[in-house]
Design a protein around this motif. Structure first.
Motif, mmCIF file in Angstrom:
data_model
loop_
_atom_site.group_PDB
_atom_site.id
_atom_site.type_symbol
_atom_site.label_atom_id
_atom_site.label_comp_id
_atom_site.label_asym_id
_atom_site.label_seq_id
_atom_site.Cartn_x
_atom_site.Cartn_y
_atom_site.Cartn_z
ATOM 1 N N ALA A 191 0.809 -1.316 0.094
ATOM 2 C CA ALA A 191 -0.111 0.098 -0.005
ATOM 3 C C ALA A 191 0.941 1.297 -0.044
ATOM 4 C CB ALA A 191 -0.925 -0.053 0.859
ATOM 5 N N ALA A 192 1.954 1.248 1.063
ATOM 6 C CA ALA A 192 2.722 2.423 0.933
ATOM 7 C C ALA A 192 3.536 2.652 -0.351
ATOM 8 C CB ALA A 192 3.845 2.429 1.827
ATOM 9 N N ILE A 193 3.965 1.571 -0.993
ATOM 10 C CA ILE A 193 4.707 1.784 -2.254
ATOM 11 C C ILE A 193 3.705 2.371 -3.483
ATOM 12 C CG2 ILE A 193 6.052 0.641 -4.071
ATOM 13 C CD1 ILE A 193 7.250 -1.226 -1.810
ATOM 14 N N GLN A 194 2.425 1.613 -3.469
ATOM 15 C CA GLN A 194 1.624 2.010 -4.597
ATOM 16 C C GLN A 194 1.112 3.402 -4.363
ATOM 17 O OE1 GLN A 194 0.516 0.188 -6.956
ATOM 18 N NE2 GLN A 194 1.304 -1.513 -6.344
ATOM 19 N N LEU A 195 1.146 4.254 -3.085
ATOM 20 C CA LEU A 195 0.726 5.523 -2.862
ATOM 21 C C LEU A 195 1.856 6.266 -3.474
ATOM 22 C CD1 LEU A 195 -1.208 7.474 -1.624
ATOM 23 C CD2 LEU A 195 -0.003 7.389 0.636
ATOM 24 N N VAL A 196 3.100 5.997 -3.114
ATOM 25 C CA VAL A 196 4.183 6.796 -3.681
ATOM 26 C C VAL A 196 4.171 6.912 -5.188
ATOM 27 C CG1 VAL A 196 6.546 6.759 -3.839
ATOM 28 C CG2 VAL A 196 5.615 6.411 -1.474
ATOM 29 N N GLN A 197 3.790 5.725 -5.665
ATOM 30 C CA GLN A 197 3.805 5.557 -7.221
ATOM 31 C C GLN A 197 2.802 6.669 -7.752
ATOM 32 O OE1 GLN A 197 1.455 4.055 -9.450
ATOM 33 N NE2 GLN A 197 2.249 2.372 -10.460
ATOM 34 N N LYS A 198 1.467 6.333 -7.207
ATOM 35 C CA LYS A 198 0.485 7.315 -7.557
ATOM 36 C C LYS A 198 0.791 8.619 -7.648
ATOM 37 C CE LYS A 198 -3.142 4.087 -6.513
ATOM 38 N NZ LYS A 198 -2.440 2.974 -5.564
ATOM 39 N N LEU A 199 1.507 9.167 -6.370
ATOM 40 C CA LEU A 199 1.870 10.674 -6.417
ATOM 41 C C LEU A 199 2.746 11.002 -7.487
ATOM 42 C CD1 LEU A 199 2.417 10.955 -2.788
ATOM 43 C CD2 LEU A 199 0.242 11.918 -4.153
ATOM 44 N N PHE A 200 4.016 10.094 -8.076
ATOM 45 C CA PHE A 200 4.796 10.455 -8.689
ATOM 46 C C PHE A 200 4.332 10.435 -10.226
ATOM 47 C CE2 PHE A 200 7.356 8.346 -12.230
ATOM 48 C CZ PHE A 200 8.406 9.204 -12.248
ATOM 49 N N VAL A 201 3.224 9.426 -10.556
ATOM 50 C CA VAL A 201 2.529 9.279 -11.962
ATOM 51 C C VAL A 201 1.803 10.516 -12.128
ATOM 52 C CG1 VAL A 201 0.724 8.067 -12.973
ATOM 53 C CG2 VAL A 201 2.810 6.899 -11.975
ATOM 54 N N SER A 202 1.122 10.894 -11.184
ATOM 55 C CA SER A 202 0.480 12.232 -11.311
ATOM 56 C C SER A 202 1.137 13.278 -11.635
ATOM 57 C CB SER A 202 -0.488 12.474 -10.034
ATOM 58 O OG SER A 202 -1.249 13.566 -10.175
ATOM 59 N N ARG A 203 2.280 13.487 -11.042
ATOM 60 C CA ARG A 203 3.173 14.617 -11.315
ATOM 61 C C ARG A 203 3.725 14.582 -12.656
ATOM 62 N NH1 ARG A 203 6.026 16.983 -5.847
ATOM 63 N NH2 ARG A 203 4.049 17.415 -4.579
ATOM 64 N N TYR A 204 4.325 13.297 -12.712
ATOM 65 C CA TYR A 204 5.187 12.956 -14.326
ATOM 66 C C TYR A 204 4.191 13.268 -15.307
ATOM 67 C CZ TYR A 204 7.246 10.351 -17.935
ATOM 68 O OH TYR A 204 7.833 10.067 -19.042
ATOM 69 N N LEU A 205 2.866 12.606 -15.570
ATOM 70 C CA LEU A 205 2.081 12.992 -16.409
ATOM 71 C C LEU A 205 1.484 14.215 -16.794
ATOM 72 C CD1 LEU A 205 0.082 9.601 -16.370
ATOM 73 C CD2 LEU A 205 2.014 10.140 -17.637
ATOM 74 N N ASP A 206 1.737 14.912 -15.563
ATOM 75 C CA ASP A 206 1.288 16.667 -15.559
ATOM 76 C C ASP A 206 2.451 17.189 -16.523
ATOM 77 O OD1 ASP A 206 -1.150 16.459 -14.510
ATOM 78 O OD2 ASP A 206 -0.478 17.061 -12.406
ATOM 79 N N LYS A 207 3.497 16.766 -16.152
ATOM 80 C CA LYS A 207 5.001 17.453 -16.791
ATOM 81 C C LYS A 207 4.758 17.132 -18.321
ATOM 82 C CE LYS A 207 7.748 18.309 -12.888
ATOM 83 N NZ LYS A 207 9.001 18.055 -12.134
ATOM 84 N N LEU A 208 4.487 15.967 -18.589
ATOM 85 C CA LEU A 208 4.498 15.233 -19.953
ATOM 86 C C LEU A 208 3.444 15.787 -20.934
ATOM 87 C CD1 LEU A 208 5.931 13.105 -21.591
ATOM 88 C CD2 LEU A 208 4.243 11.811 -21.121
ATOM 89 N N TYR A 209 2.388 16.298 -20.297
ATOM 90 C CA TYR A 209 1.158 16.821 -20.948
ATOM 91 C C TYR A 209 0.755 18.169 -20.203
ATOM 92 C CZ TYR A 209 1.029 12.208 -22.991
ATOM 93 O OH TYR A 209 1.376 10.944 -23.828
ATOM 94 N N PRO A 210 1.395 19.108 -20.099
ATOM 95 C CA PRO A 210 1.240 20.137 -19.442
ATOM 96 C C PRO A 210 -0.117 20.982 -19.775
ATOM 97 C CG PRO A 210 2.986 20.683 -21.153
ATOM 98 C CD PRO A 210 2.857 19.269 -21.088
ATOM 99 N N TYR A 211 -0.558 20.888 -20.954
ATOM 100 C CA TYR A 211 -1.785 21.343 -21.333
ATOM 101 C C TYR A 211 -2.874 20.714 -20.579
ATOM 102 C CZ TYR A 211 -2.010 17.360 -24.350
ATOM 103 O OH TYR A 211 -2.030 16.220 -25.199
ATOM 104 N N LEU A 212 -2.916 19.806 -19.962
ATOM 105 C CA LEU A 212 -4.072 19.051 -19.271
ATOM 106 C C LEU A 212 -4.404 19.915 -17.854
ATOM 107 C CD1 LEU A 212 -3.204 15.022 -19.227
ATOM 108 C CD2 LEU A 212 -4.613 16.536 -20.830
ATOM 109 N N ARG A 213 -3.402 20.666 -17.641
ATOM 110 C CA ARG A 213 -3.726 21.391 -16.325
ATOM 111 C C ARG A 213 -4.208 22.883 -16.786
ATOM 112 N NH1 ARG A 213 2.361 21.464 -13.728
ATOM 113 N NH2 ARG A 213 2.910 21.638 -15.817
ATOM 114 N N ASP A 214 -4.442 23.010 -18.062
ATOM 115 C CA ASP A 214 -5.089 24.366 -18.226
ATOM 116 C C ASP A 214 -6.649 24.489 -17.748
ATOM 117 O OD1 ASP A 214 -2.845 24.732 -19.763
ATOM 118 O OD2 ASP A 214 -3.819 24.399 -21.689
ATOM 119 N N LYS A 215 -6.954 25.721 -17.518
ATOM 120 C CA LYS A 215 -7.951 25.954 -16.802
ATOM 121 C C LYS A 215 -9.170 26.457 -17.842
ATOM 122 C CE LYS A 215 -6.538 25.387 -12.716
ATOM 123 N NZ LYS A 215 -6.975 23.940 -11.895
ATOM 124 N N ASP A 216 -8.669 26.787 -19.170
ATOM 125 C CA ASP A 216 -9.537 27.120 -20.319
ATOM 126 C C ASP A 216 -9.612 26.142 -21.107
ATOM 127 O OD1 ASP A 216 -10.860 28.539 -22.089
ATOM 128 O OD2 ASP A 216 -9.232 29.489 -23.132
#
Length: 511
Positions: A191-216
């Motif tokens: 559970a602990a390792i999976q939680l760290v992985q989810k946090l990493f994946v979320s940030r990594y994919l946000d950087k890979l596709y920065p336009y997904l954080r657009d509000k418009d």
């Protein structure tokens, strides 16, 4: 990068990851059996199964939205991608809440699903389950982001992340079992390792596709929105039926036989599942490539490549199924039974039925993958419900009459319904052709594979008189040579074989 190159890259990374995780998983399972009990192994299998059932809350929206992304990704329409992903995010956050609520509601009923749990207390059964539930719910807050990666045919990104996570998890779980063989710590480590992985994946994919954080973000049109939900409604029926057919065997075993047998079955599933994962890497890695193909090429070219896809699947699944028919029981004997006793071996009839379903499941994966890529969801929306009903009725009736084999009779019979109906739908909707050629090819493949298995079975009676590592390897070589030799003789003059050979020669000439 072209479809073939991307598919090859997905397959390569998939195999590297699967090889690493498979080896470590077998080591982990061996230590688990030695350090903990058969009942805990059964509980581990049962709760994994229950949480798979809860994933029914996803209800196919992921599949529908993945299909919807193929065209805007092919056209590089960033604005449309943003619109679909916003819808996807909202849907999956809602699903996470639904899964959590349903999961908690089920908690008081766990005692009715676990027959003969041995020394495991009701309190422990509850806390083990809550850890599993936490892992599953957390996944929904991240997994939707992978849809864009996969629509771009970059499945290897998800594969690499999952592989690294699995290796780290198994490594630390092995240490836990060797130093402090405690099931709580074993689960909490994951559970602990999976939680760290989810946090990493979320940030990594946000950087890979920065336009997904657009509000418009421009909302989807009513037509686009309705199309997604129309496909989702059809997939709801597919999902419910698939759950009733594919995810209930462990529940029936645990409730009607005993939870320890679910643990024994899970060892067989680990072996076949590991090989199936190797095989499926090839076939699942090209789903997004097929989606791109369907969006850009003619039906005739689609039909040609489908036939190649299906031929290759029949060869690979047939080979692995032949190996299982001859070598699965001896492998379980060498791995577990000779050290821990005959209670860890399943009846031969149940194993043969289990492998029969494995083979026909290979055919269904080919059909389902192509249907998914083509977005063909509504034409057979009631089929999975019928399959699920047939499976539950046959399995529950026969398990009380003939035991474990009865469950797999239900699985095989219900599965064959799809093997017969899905080709008819695909050939009519996708290719505007009769499906008679599909069934003719099926007859050729099945008769060839059955003859090979019978021949290998009689040879094994002489080779495996004494089951040792040496005789096991010798029989494995015999099965490999006979199966692939006969299959080559029978089909090396076909268009499908020559197309595959052309791809291999092209790859080799570039090196």
């Amino acid at each position: 990068m072209g479809r073939v190159k991307l598919a090859a890259k997905n397959i390569t990374f998939g195999y590297i990851g699967q090889l690493a995780t498979a080896l470590m998983s077998f080591i982990l399972r061996s230590i688990f059996i030695y350090k903990l009990s058969k009942d805990l192994l059964g509980v581990n299998a049962l709760y994994s199964n229950i949480l798979s059932l809860l994933s029914m809350a996803e209800l196919g929206i992921g599949t529908a939205l993945n299909f919807s992304l193929y065209v805007p990704v092919a056209r590089k329409d960033t604005e449309k991608i943003k619109s679909y992903m916003q819808m996807y995010r909202k849907a999956y956050h809602t699903i996470a809440i639904v899964v959590a609520v349903i999961g908690l509601i089920l908690t008081p009923f766990l005692k009715y699903l676990v027959k003969n749990p041995g020394n495991i207390t009701p309190r422990d059964l509850t806390f083990y389950y809550l850890i599993f539930l936490f892992n599953t719910v957390g996944t929904y807050f991240v997994s939707y982001k992978y849809s864009l990666v996969n629509a771009e045919q970059k499945n290897y990104i998800q594969t690499n992340i999952n592989t690294l996570t699995k290796i780290i998890t198994v490594f630390f779980q092995i240490i836990v079992l060797l130093v402090i063989p405690n099931f709580y710590i074993y689960l909490l480590t994951d559970a602990a390792i999976q939680l760290v992985q989810k946090l990493f994946v979320s940030r990594y994919l946000d950087k890979l596709y920065p336009y997904l954080r657009d509000k418009d973000i421009t909302p989807l049109t009513k037509e686009e929105h309705d199309e997604v939900w129309s496909k989702t409604k059809a997939l709801v029926l597919h999902k419910v039926g698939d759950v009733a057919r594919l995810q209930t065997d462990t529940l029936i075993i645990s409730a009607f036989i005993e939870v320890g047998i679910a643990g024994v079955v899970d060892n067989y599933t680990l072996v076949t599942g590991t090989i199936a994962n190797f095989v499926n890497i090839i076939f699942n890695s090209v789903i997004s490539s097929f989606g791109n193909l369907i969006a850009t090429e003619s039906k005739e070219k689609q039909y040609k490549l489908f036939k190649v896809y299906r031929f290759f699947a029949s060869w690979v699944y047939g080979f692995s199924a032949a190996g299982f028919f001859i070598l699965l029981q001896p492998l379980i004997y060498l791995w577990i039974v000779r050290r821990h006793g005959p209670s860890w071996m399943l009846p031969t009839l149940a194993v043969y039925l289990f492998i029969t379903d494995y083979y026909f499941k290979g055919d269904r994966i080919v059909l389902s993958n192509y249907k998914t890529a083509a977005g063909v969801f509504e034409q057979d929306k009631y089929l999975a419900l019928i399959q699920g009903f047939v499976n539950l009725v046959i399995s529950i009736v026969l398990v009380q009459k003939i035991g474990l084999a009865g469950i797999y009779v239900g699985t095989v019979v219900s599965g064959l319904i799809a093997n017969i109906t899905k080709p008819v739908i695909i050939y009519k909707v996708c290719f505007d052709k009769s499906s008679s050629s599909y069934f003719l090819d099926s007859a050729k493949y099945i008769l060839t594979e059955a003859a090979i298995i019978v021949a290998c079975f009689f040879i094994s009676k002489a080779v495996l008189v004494n089951i040792t590592i040496f005789t096991f390897v010798i029989m494995g070589i015999i099965v490999t040579v006979i199966f692939n030799g006969v299959f080559w003789i029978m089909f090396h003059n076909t268009d499908e074989y020559n197309y595959l050979l052309g791809i291999i020669k092209s790859k080799l000439s570039r090196k």
